[in-house]
Design a protein around this motif. Sequence first.
Motif, short mmCIF file in Angstrom:
data_model
loop_
_atom_site.label_atom_id
_atom_site.label_comp_id
_atom_site.label_asym_id
_atom_site.label_seq_id
_atom_site.Cartn_x
_atom_site.Cartn_y
_atom_site.Cartn_z
N VAL A 128 0.65 -1.22 0.10
CA VAL A 128 0.04 0.08 -0.01
C VAL A 128 0.84 1.17 -0.10
N ARG A 129 1.80 1.32 0.80
CA ARG A 129 2.85 2.41 0.81
C ARG A 129 3.58 2.57 -0.45
N LEU A 130 3.92 1.45 -0.92
CA LEU A 130 4.42 1.57 -2.39
C LEU A 130 3.55 2.21 -3.53
N LEU A 131 2.44 1.69 -3.40
CA LEU A 131 1.39 2.32 -4.41
C LEU A 131 1.24 3.75 -4.12
N MET A 132 1.03 4.15 -2.77
CA MET A 132 0.90 5.68 -2.77
C MET A 132 1.87 6.42 -2.86
N ALA A 133 3.17 5.81 -2.82
CA ALA A 133 4.46 6.54 -3.45
C ALA A 133 4.38 6.74 -4.97
N LEU A 134 3.94 5.69 -5.55
CA LEU A 134 4.02 5.61 -7.11
C LEU A 134 2.95 6.68 -7.51
N LEU A 135 1.78 6.76 -6.87
CA LEU A 135 0.85 7.63 -7.23
C LEU A 135 0.88 9.00 -6.78
N GLY A 136 1.72 9.23 -5.81
CA GLY A 136 2.15 10.73 -5.25
C GLY A 136 0.90 11.00 -4.51
N LYS A 137 0.29 10.11 -3.92
CA LYS A 137 -0.80 10.33 -2.74
C LYS A 137 0.00 10.70 -1.46
N THR A 138 -0.84 11.54 -0.74
CA THR A 138 -0.31 11.70 0.60
C THR A 138 -1.21 11.18 1.63
N TYR A 139 -0.78 10.87 2.87
CA TYR A 139 -1.43 10.21 3.80
C TYR A 139 -0.66 10.25 5.07
N ASP A 140 -1.48 9.96 6.25
CA ASP A 140 -0.97 9.72 7.68
C ASP A 140 -0.85 8.43 7.85
N THR A 141 -0.10 7.91 9.02
CA THR A 141 0.19 6.79 9.41
C THR A 141 -0.06 6.64 10.87
#
Length: 201
Positions: free
Chosen positions: A15-28
Amino acid sequence: MLLYNMPSSGNSYKVRLLMALLGKTYDTVDVEYLTDALDQAKATGAMPFGKAPVLHLDDGRMLPESNAILCYLAEGTDLIPADAYTRAQMLSWMFWEQNQHEGVIAVRAALRNYPHRAAQATPERMADLLASGNGLLKIMDDHLAGRDWLVGDALSLADICLYAYTHTAETKGGYDLAPFPALRAWLARIAALPAYKGLDD
């Protein structure tokens, strides 16, 4: 968005990898094994199935299961093939990852790396997991021979999904990837993607 994330887990990493590839921001919220944060997340209902990852959307809805989260985040992108058959092939690999691959490759890594699982790492079980895992890695290597990606002609969720535990199969799981040249080339292609982030990044 808020991601309930287990840093050491391949399921959370995909999930973190996909977020990075899509340029999405999020908190954890990190919920590693044997931590108070994990116990609290379970107690408060933040993890409906009792495990990470879980994506909490901005409107309060919760989405568990790593591959379901991948499908949600990639909706409308080229990571989900437009062609119905190719898209179904992508889903086949994603189902195979959870049903076959993870239960061997990830489990062997867990038995080798998590102290609370060490008692389960009997020589017989580790040998069985090694043999079974080599068979699974060969399936991937054979399929990738002569092609760059698992389905179609481009990166898809199938690649991101299976990369997560495969790329640490050697370092964490104790598998030897030398006999699988097509698999190793595929791993290198993913690691070279723009915006790529590794497991520990």
